[in-house]
Design an enzyme around this catalytic site. Sequence first.
Site, PDB file in Angstrom:
ATOM      1  N   CYS A 193      36.733  40.032  36.961  1.00 50.56           N
ATOM      2  CA  CYS A 193      36.315  39.371  35.720  1.00 50.56           C
ATOM      3  C   CYS A 193      37.093  39.806  34.496  1.00 50.56           C
ATOM      4  O   CYS A 193      37.505  38.957  33.689  1.00 50.56           O
ATOM      5  CB  CYS A 193      34.815  39.575  35.493  1.00 50.56           C
ATOM      6  SG  CYS A 193      34.310  41.278  35.119  1.00 50.56           S
ATOM      7  N   HIS A 235      30.145  42.833  33.324  1.00 47.57           N
ATOM      8  CA  HIS A 235      30.856  41.568  33.486  1.00 47.57           C
ATOM      9  C   HIS A 235      31.389  41.130  32.124  1.00 47.57           C
ATOM     10  O   HIS A 235      30.796  41.441  31.083  1.00 47.57           O
ATOM     11  CB  HIS A 235      29.933  40.495  34.065  1.00 47.57           C
ATOM     12  CG  HIS A 235      30.592  39.166  34.282  1.00 47.57           C
ATOM     13  ND1 HIS A 235      31.688  39.008  35.103  1.00 47.57           N
ATOM     14  CD2 HIS A 235      30.329  37.932  33.769  1.00 47.57           C
ATOM     15  CE1 HIS A 235      32.057  37.731  35.100  1.00 47.57           C
ATOM     16  NE2 HIS A 235      31.250  37.069  34.293  1.00 47.57           N
ATOM     17  N   ASP A 281      33.654  30.735  32.323  1.00 48.00           N
ATOM     18  CA  ASP A 281      33.755  31.902  33.194  1.00 48.00           C
ATOM     19  C   ASP A 281      34.623  31.564  34.403  1.00 48.00           C
ATOM     20  O   ASP A 281      34.227  30.780  35.261  1.00 48.00           O
ATOM     21  CB  ASP A 281      32.368  32.332  33.653  1.00 48.00           C
ATOM     22  CG  ASP A 281      32.333  33.769  34.173  1.00 48.00           C
ATOM     23  OD1 ASP A 281      33.392  34.243  34.634  1.00 48.00           O
ATOM     24  OD2 ASP A 281      31.265  34.397  34.119  1.00 48.00           O
TER      25      ASP A 281
END
Length: 275
Positions: free
Chosen positions: A90, A127, A141
């Site tokens: 991420c 995250h 995302d």
Amino acid sequence: MTAQPARPDQPDRPVLPHPPLDERRVDAYLARIGAARPAAPDLAGLRALQQAHLARVPFENLSVRLGEPIVLEPDALVAKLLDRHRGGFCYELNGAFAALLGALGYRVELLAARVFGDNGPGPLFGHLALRVLLAEPWLVDVGFGRFSGLPLRLADRGEQHDPAGVFTVRDHGPDLDVLEHGAPQYRLDQRSYQLPDFVPTCWWQATSPDSHFTRSTTCSRATAEGRITLSGDRLIRTAGGERHEERLTDPDERLAAYREHFGITLEPAALERLG
């Protein structure tokens, strides 16, 4: 780790402080994901860029498993995707994508999130996700593995139907919970942060024996039909809700799978370290 509070109704606040990518790198990035340059920084362009990124740049933890350094600086993150034709997790994927979006004229912010596990939400900065400010704020995302294929409305509290499933955003005090098919995925802190704020937790994720990223190898990306994943020696294809799995016991088969499905070329010695 500090950050200034940010609210979606403050349109004139600064965004990412680093210089934007130059035009050469922007063109190379767009070529990497097979996307056209948007005519304007609008929702249609954002949707197309997100889908292209998910289809071409894999979510993978090979650097973690190989002990490669993870540098949370925009130039280094973009170089990994473009010059090494790799993916990442991420912090890397959303960090690089933020740099591209900023260079294309989008107003983008970094958000920290707590990922839900069996015992509830994990630590903050577990995250990194993105908020893109158009006429309304959108959650973007490209670094959570299997997740929404398109941007999600952060101000919408109803069901949002996406090619990947049904998502909802719910208030949780000052934070926002993001759910898929009713199951909580992560809790967003609505303040904006900068990449250095994520460095300590990124380091923990990449080095701690308690991190799931250090325990097993995964490489995965979206496909037109669903998803393809190489987890250890298991090649997993999902399409139309069906799952097909095959074991690649021959190292040459695994090396070929990395090349064919993810565009990643590995040396045999690296494959041995991945396990």
